[in-house]
Design an enzyme around this catalytic site. Structure first.
Site, mmCIF file in Angstrom:
data_model
loop_
_atom_site.group_PDB
_atom_site.id
_atom_site.type_symbol
_atom_site.label_atom_id
_atom_site.label_comp_id
_atom_site.label_asym_id
_atom_site.label_seq_id
_atom_site.Cartn_x
_atom_site.Cartn_y
_atom_site.Cartn_z
ATOM 1 N N GLU A 19 55.536 57.418 -15.277
ATOM 2 C CA GLU A 19 54.841 57.683 -14.006
ATOM 3 C C GLU A 19 54.222 59.068 -14.162
ATOM 4 O O GLU A 19 54.921 60.080 -14.102
ATOM 5 C CB GLU A 19 55.840 57.684 -12.845
HETATM 6 ZN ZN LIG Z 1 52.189 51.847 -10.453
#
Ligand SMILES: [Zn+2]
Length: 359
Positions: free
Chosen positions: A323
């Site tokens: 992320e």
């Molecule tokens: Zn995502």
């Protein structure tokens, strides 16, 4: 400027055109709902069946604009550096010419920069915060949010969250087509974009690692996401129906089995990725099991790692999610910094993976 969908495809074409000996384009079999074709770009000087490989995914969630650009940028950097015999530097994260050569000659990197081109196009032209793909709304469902499936809830891994998790498990998944964020789809792997990822894994058995690049936390996640990890009770796993009523609860003494060496390998590789990302400009992504604070179902990273458990004939594929960054669509000068972090992390994975893997 962020790449649009056409520019991503033309970048794949021109990179292969410029470096034909160290790359290959591979057509994916399933067209998207809007009729778009997607391709893999394989980067490496050896054939697909000769060396271990890493599958790199971006753009699964439409509004996460940085990951596809990061993957195209890394592919371009690697191909160029290998061609002219130089190293690569991202801030304080540096890689020698010999390391670049090792990556391209001892591994294959399969890039699928934009898993969900329909969603990206919609996000970049119509509705910036769109997340899902563009599956047409089901009969009788009216409203813009009734379009689309969250591809990262659509993979065939404890997909039916209502049947597979404790009633009080806080699974971030929905069976409602009009959920604007996390609709899981009408069936596991119902979506052409999901099936293209499955096809990439099925067709390239030397793939041993997969990284799905998302935004924006930042954090680096390893298996599992369905429940807390445990390495003591092999029978407590996603295939065990006895756990369907308790799966996903925190701190209940029941977790998803991951063998100790596998967990060690996954954490070690995630730490190497984090070290390299942090060296770019000091941002500590951190490393966590994907379970983090809540359980997930139908995600790409757990699907990848579950395959060898479901069918022992399949290769073991460690699944990671990066992320990256801390907003979905940062100004491009900031996006360029995030791209450097992702590039450094993925290169660190490529350099360390073959040695860290237990088998
Ligand atoms: Zn995502």
């Amino acid at each position: 400027m962020y790449l649009n969908v056409a520019e991503i495809e033309s970048a794949i074409t021109s990179l292969h055109g410029a470096y034909p000996a160290s790359s290959e384009t591979i057509d994916l079999p399933h067209l998207t709902h809007d009729g778009r074709a997607t391709r893999l770009l394989r980067v490496g000087t050896r054939q697909s069946d000769e060396v271990p490989a890493i599958l790199l995914l971006g753009g699964m969630h439409a509004r996460e604009w940085v990951p596809p650009d990061a993957l195209i940028s890394l592919a371009a950097d690697l191909l160029e550096a290998h061609d002219i015999g130089t190293g690569l530097g991202y801030g304080e994260s540096t890689f020698t010419a010999a390391q670049v050569e090792r990556v391209l000659e001892e591994l294959n990197l399969f890039f699928l920069p934009c898993v969900n081109p329909d969603g990206r196009h919609f996000s970049q032209t119509t509705s910036a915060m769109w997340r899902k793909n563009r599956r047409p709304a089901p009969e009788g469902s009216v409203g813009p949010s009734c379009v689309g499936v969250d591809l990262n809830r659509n993979f065939d891994f404890v997909w039916d969250h209502k049947a597979k998790f404790a009633p009080d498990a806080d699974v971030h998944t929905s069976d409602k087509p009009c959920d604007p964020q996390v609709y899981r789809g009408p069936a596991a792997a119902s979506e052409p974009e999901t099936r293209n990822v499955v096809w990439a894994l099925d067709s390239h058995p030397r793939i041993r690692w997969m990284v799905d690049v998302h935004s924006a936390v930042p954090v680096i996640l390893h298996n599992w996401g369905s429940d807390q990890n445990q390495s003591t009770t092999p029978s407590d796993n996603f295939r065990n129906p006895d756990l369907d009523t308790v799966r996903g609860r925190p701190d209940d003494g029941i977790g998803e089995f991951i063998a100790e060496p596998d967990l060690k390998s996954a954490v070690e590789l995630a730490e190497r990725m984090n070290d390299a990302a942090r060296a770019v400009r000091g941002v500590d992504y951190g490393v966590e099991p994907a379970y983090g604070l809540y359980p997930t179902s139908g995600t790409s990273d757990d699907y990848a790692y579950s395959r060898h458990v479901t069918d022992p004939a399949d290769a073991k594929v460690y699944g990671f999610t990066i992320e990256c960054g801390d907003t979905f669509q940062p100004v491009f000068s900031e996006a360029e910094q995030v791209i450097r972090e992702v590039s450094a992390a993925l290169l660190a994975l490529a350099l360390n993976a073959p040695e860290v893997a237990e088998d």
